[in-house]
Write an enzyme that holds these catalytic residues in place. Structure first.
Site, PDB file in Angstrom:
ATOM      1  N   SER A   1      -3.987   1.109   1.424  1.00 59.09           N
ATOM      2  CA  SER A   1      -4.689   0.660   0.224  1.00 59.09           C
ATOM      3  C   SER A   1      -4.330   1.499  -1.000  1.00 59.09           C
ATOM      4  O   SER A   1      -4.831   1.240  -2.095  1.00 59.09           O
ATOM      5  CB  SER A   1      -6.204   0.736   0.448  1.00 59.09           C
ATOM      6  N   TYR A   2      -3.469   2.503  -0.838  1.00 59.76           N
ATOM      7  CA  TYR A   2      -3.124   3.386  -1.955  1.00 59.76           C
ATOM      8  C   TYR A   2      -2.119   2.699  -2.875  1.00 59.76           C
ATOM      9  O   TYR A   2      -1.121   2.143  -2.417  1.00 59.76           O
ATOM     10  CB  TYR A   2      -2.542   4.707  -1.461  1.00 59.76           C
ATOM     11  N   GLY A   3      -2.380   2.815  -4.149  1.00 57.92           N
ATOM     12  CA  GLY A   3      -1.645   2.055  -5.144  1.00 57.92           C
ATOM     13  C   GLY A   3      -2.563   0.961  -5.652  1.00 57.92           C
ATOM     14  O   GLY A   3      -3.366   0.415  -4.898  1.00 57.92           O
TER      15      GLY A   3
END
Length: 323
Positions: free
Chosen positions: A53-55
């Site tokens: 989920s990073y970004g």
């Protein structure tokens, strides 16, 4: 039950690698981020933690993509010790064990390899019926040999014990548990007694946000200037109420000829945790590396413990943290 993972004293968090909203990421930073990766690995910081989920927005998954690119291009010392860890988010649309397997496969494709896969958070607080299928999928990734180890994130001891038993019945070891932990956030470890449970079960604790989003670096004063956005709001609220703790950190750092960040990170290591401070620049990575190769003495740790316990303010706790 043992795993094939080799974990260092400290890792590197990569939340900022792709996150515009909180950390101001721009693609122009990529060359510097690659230099950060190289510097860390060269100096034995071989654990890199990311999440699918990073970004943000169109950059979703960017952190994994960058990390995969850097790992594949790295040719220097300690290359064989690199451990790539990601966290899979239990999104509302991920409902089946196969959805978790597919998510793991997608992450592995972006990363080029996947050593440690972790459940990003528990749905026990809001959708308990969703969680067990996803955990089965997490264990399936291990059973199929797609990962070397399985971990959890934001779990408390009661929930952890239940999952540990379920995974043990399948012959799947839980290697790590990641929680928010710093001098401003000891709740899961001290209040819930998580460290004792993990020690008994043979699970290594990983401390994310060991610098409390930068509050413990000494970079910011109670009068500002503050970082933009959400962090700025938090800093305005918390900084004026934690001055005794910052003063204590500053004094120990001065005595040790270290920085406040290095003392705060070293404190985590002294507590038996693997801290994973983030770094967006070579300068920040060098700062973090200065937390290694020495150790606070028992008196300094106790002093920090006492001042932190008496602090008027603590860090906002992760809403997904379970008991």
């Amino acid at each position: 039950m043992a795993t094939n993972l080799s974990l260092p004293l400290m890792g590197c968090g990569t939340w900022a690698w792709g996150n515009r909203l909180l950390w101001g990421y721009e693609p122009s930073m990529d060359a510097e981020l690659q230099a950060v990766f190289n510097l860390c690995v060269e100096n034995g910081v071989t654990l890199f933690d990311t999440g699918d989920s990073y970004g943000t927005g169109k950059l979703n998954g960017r952190s994994e993509t960058l990390l995969g690119q850097f790992a594949q291009e790295y040719q220097g010392p300690n290359a064989d010790n690199i451990c790539i860890a990601t966290k899979l988010a239990p999104y509302p649309w991920r409902l089946t064990r196969q959805s978790m397997v597919s998510a793991g496969e997608a992450s592995a494709q972006r990363l080029g390899r996947l050593d440690l896969v972790q459940m990003h958070w528990s749905t026990a607080n809001y959708a308990p019926w969703q969680e067990w299928s996803l955990l089965d999928g997490l264990a399936d990734l291990y059973d199929r040999g797609l990962v070397k180890g399985v971990g959890l994130s934001n779990y408390g001891p009661k929930r952890l014990e239940r999952i540990y038993q379920k995974f043990s019945d399948r012959g799947v070891p839980i290697a790590t548990l990641q929680v928010q932990y710093s001098l401003l956030s000891t709740y899961p470890v001290t209040t819930l007694g998580l460290k004792e449970v993990c020690d008994r079960l043979g699970i290594q604790l990983i401390a994310y946000s060991p610098l409390a989003l930068g509050l413990l670096t000494g970079k910011y004063s109670e009068n500002g200037p503050f970082p933009p956005g959400i962090r700025g709001f938090l800093f305005r609220n918390i900084l004026p109420k934690i001055q005794p703790l910052l003063d204590c950190l500053r004094a120990i750092a001065s005595d040790r000829n270290k920085t406040m960040s290095q003392v705060a990170i070293n404190w985590c290591i002294c507590k038996g945790m693997i801290p994973i401070p983030g770094a967006k620049s070579v300068e920040q990575a060098q700062q973090n590396l200065g937390a290694l190769g020495w150790s606070l003495d028992a008196g300094e740790v106790l002093q920090l413990d006492q001042v932190a316990a008496n602090s008027n303010k603590t860090m906002v706790q992760n809403i997904f943290q379970t008991t």
